[in-house]
Write a protein that holds these residues in place. Structure first.
Motif, PDB file in Angstrom:
ATOM      1  N   GLY A  73       0.806  -1.222   0.000  1.00  0.00           N
ATOM      2  CA  GLY A  73       0.000   0.000   0.000  1.00  0.00           C
ATOM      3  C   GLY A  73       0.831   1.259   0.000  1.00  0.00           C
ATOM      4  N   ALA A  74       2.162   1.113  -0.021  1.00  0.00           N
ATOM      5  CA  ALA A  74       3.039   2.277   0.083  1.00  0.00           C
ATOM      6  C   ALA A  74       2.902   3.250  -1.093  1.00  0.00           C
ATOM      7  N   PRO A  75       2.880   2.794  -2.364  1.00  0.00           N
ATOM      8  CA  PRO A  75       2.793   3.771  -3.450  1.00  0.00           C
ATOM      9  C   PRO A  75       1.552   4.649  -3.384  1.00  0.00           C
ATOM     10  N   ALA A  76       0.387   4.048  -3.117  1.00  0.00           N
ATOM     11  CA  ALA A  76      -0.839   4.847  -3.046  1.00  0.00           C
ATOM     12  C   ALA A  76      -0.790   5.824  -1.879  1.00  0.00           C
ATOM     13  N   ALA A 109      10.258   9.313  -4.706  1.00  0.00           N
ATOM     14  CA  ALA A 109      11.329   8.312  -4.660  1.00  0.00           C
ATOM     15  C   ALA A 109      10.886   7.065  -3.906  1.00  0.00           C
ATOM     16  N   GLY A 110      10.190   7.261  -2.791  1.00  0.00           N
ATOM     17  CA  GLY A 110       9.712   6.107  -2.029  1.00  0.00           C
ATOM     18  C   GLY A 110       8.702   5.283  -2.798  1.00  0.00           C
ATOM     19  N   ALA A 114       9.066   1.346  -3.779  1.00  0.00           N
ATOM     20  CA  ALA A 114       8.047   0.383  -3.344  1.00  0.00           C
ATOM     21  C   ALA A 114       7.414  -0.337  -4.528  1.00  0.00           C
ATOM     22  N   SER A 115       7.220   0.379  -5.625  1.00  0.00           N
ATOM     23  CA  SER A 115       6.621  -0.251  -6.815  1.00  0.00           C
ATOM     24  C   SER A 115       7.552  -1.298  -7.419  1.00  0.00           C
ATOM     25  N   LEU A 116       8.829  -0.962  -7.512  1.00  0.00           N
ATOM     26  CA  LEU A 116       9.774  -1.910  -8.115  1.00  0.00           C
ATOM     27  C   LEU A 116       9.990  -3.126  -7.231  1.00  0.00           C
ATOM     28  N   VAL A 151       4.237   0.705 -14.444  1.00  0.00           N
ATOM     29  CA  VAL A 151       3.442   1.915 -14.714  1.00  0.00           C
ATOM     30  C   VAL A 151       3.346   2.748 -13.435  1.00  0.00           C
ATOM     31  N   THR A 152       3.142   2.076 -12.315  1.00  0.00           N
ATOM     32  CA  THR A 152       3.103   2.767 -11.025  1.00  0.00           C
ATOM     33  C   THR A 152       4.429   3.461 -10.742  1.00  0.00           C
ATOM     34  N   ALA A 153       5.524   2.764 -11.002  1.00  0.00           N
ATOM     35  CA  ALA A 153       6.839   3.370 -10.792  1.00  0.00           C
ATOM     36  C   ALA A 153       7.052   4.570 -11.703  1.00  0.00           C
ATOM     37  N   SER A 154       6.520   4.516 -12.927  1.00  0.00           N
ATOM     38  CA  SER A 154       6.652   5.654 -13.846  1.00  0.00           C
ATOM     39  C   SER A 154       5.893   6.865 -13.324  1.00  0.00           C
TER      40      SER A 154
END
Length: 218
Positions: A73-76, A109-110, A114-116, A151-154
């Motif tokens: 859940g970190a990226p969101a 950056a975080g 987290a996504s990768l 896509v999230t990382a982008s």
């Protein structure tokens, strides 16, 4: 023969348009990148990131899916922090703006990290398999990963760039109190009345509400 007096030379005036234009461009770019990046992260983190097959006694094989929210859940969460920082950067100045800009960049950056890291994580699928089979040691096989983590990382990378722009050019951006500070202090009620058009209907109503005579010239 009289000497012709030299023509007075006026000092070259600075060209604030170029600096102001650069500030406006960086501001527009940061707003666009931050908003688009956060939107991409929020949408793509809710998509299916990975799938796998679990073997369940009495059922056979069953395909299980895990979306980004189930994996991490970190990226969101960081995208929401980034949106708040993107708004707050205009409410603060000087050191406060630097701190908020740094928070915006760190959120991006975080979220990238987290996504990768989440792209190769199958713990959420193993938990589903264990719950479905009743065997805590159950795991999934035949893992399939989608492009959504990347896509999230982008999108998170766009947030990071917005934060870096804010750190580099944020000192030139206007703030919520910019006009107040440029004018050197609060305006009096008389100055405020002169600043508006008294012929506008809404201004007439406001004057009446204040108990003033809008037809009397001040």
């Amino acid at each position: 023969m009289s000497a012709v007096p030299p023509t007075p030379q006026t000092p070259d005036e600075p060209a604030p348009t170029a600096a102001g234009g650069g500030g406006r461009r960086s501001l527009a770019a940061a707003l666009l990148l931050g908003a688009v990046g956060a939107t991409v992260v929020l949408i793509s983190s809710g998509q299916i990131w990975t799938s796998g097959v679990a073997t369940v006694a009495g059922i056979g094989t069953k395909t299980l899916d895990a979306d980004g929210q189930a994996i991490t859940g970190a990226p969101a969460a960081l995208a929401i922090v980034a949106l708040a920082a993107l708004v707050a950067v205009f409410a603060v100045r000087r050191a406060g703006r630097v701190l908020v800009s740094a928070l915006l960049a760190l959120s991006g950056a975080g979220a990238v990290a987290a996504s990768l890291f989440g792209a190769g994580d199958h713990a959420a699928l193993d938990a589903q398999a264990a719950k479905l089979s009743g065997d805590v040691a159950a795991t999934v096989t035949g893992l399939t990963r989608t492009a959504w983590p990347y896509v999230t990382a982008s999108g998170a990378l766009l947030i990071l760039v917005a934060g870096l722009l804010a750190l580099r050019f944020g000192g030139k951006w206007p703030g919520m109190g910019g006009r107040y500070e440029r004018e050197g202090g609060p305006r009096t009620r008389a100055q405020a009345r002169r600043a508006v058009d008294p012929e506008r209907p809404e201004e007439l109503w406001k004057a009446l509400d204040r108990g003033e005579d809008p037809t009397r010239e001040g």
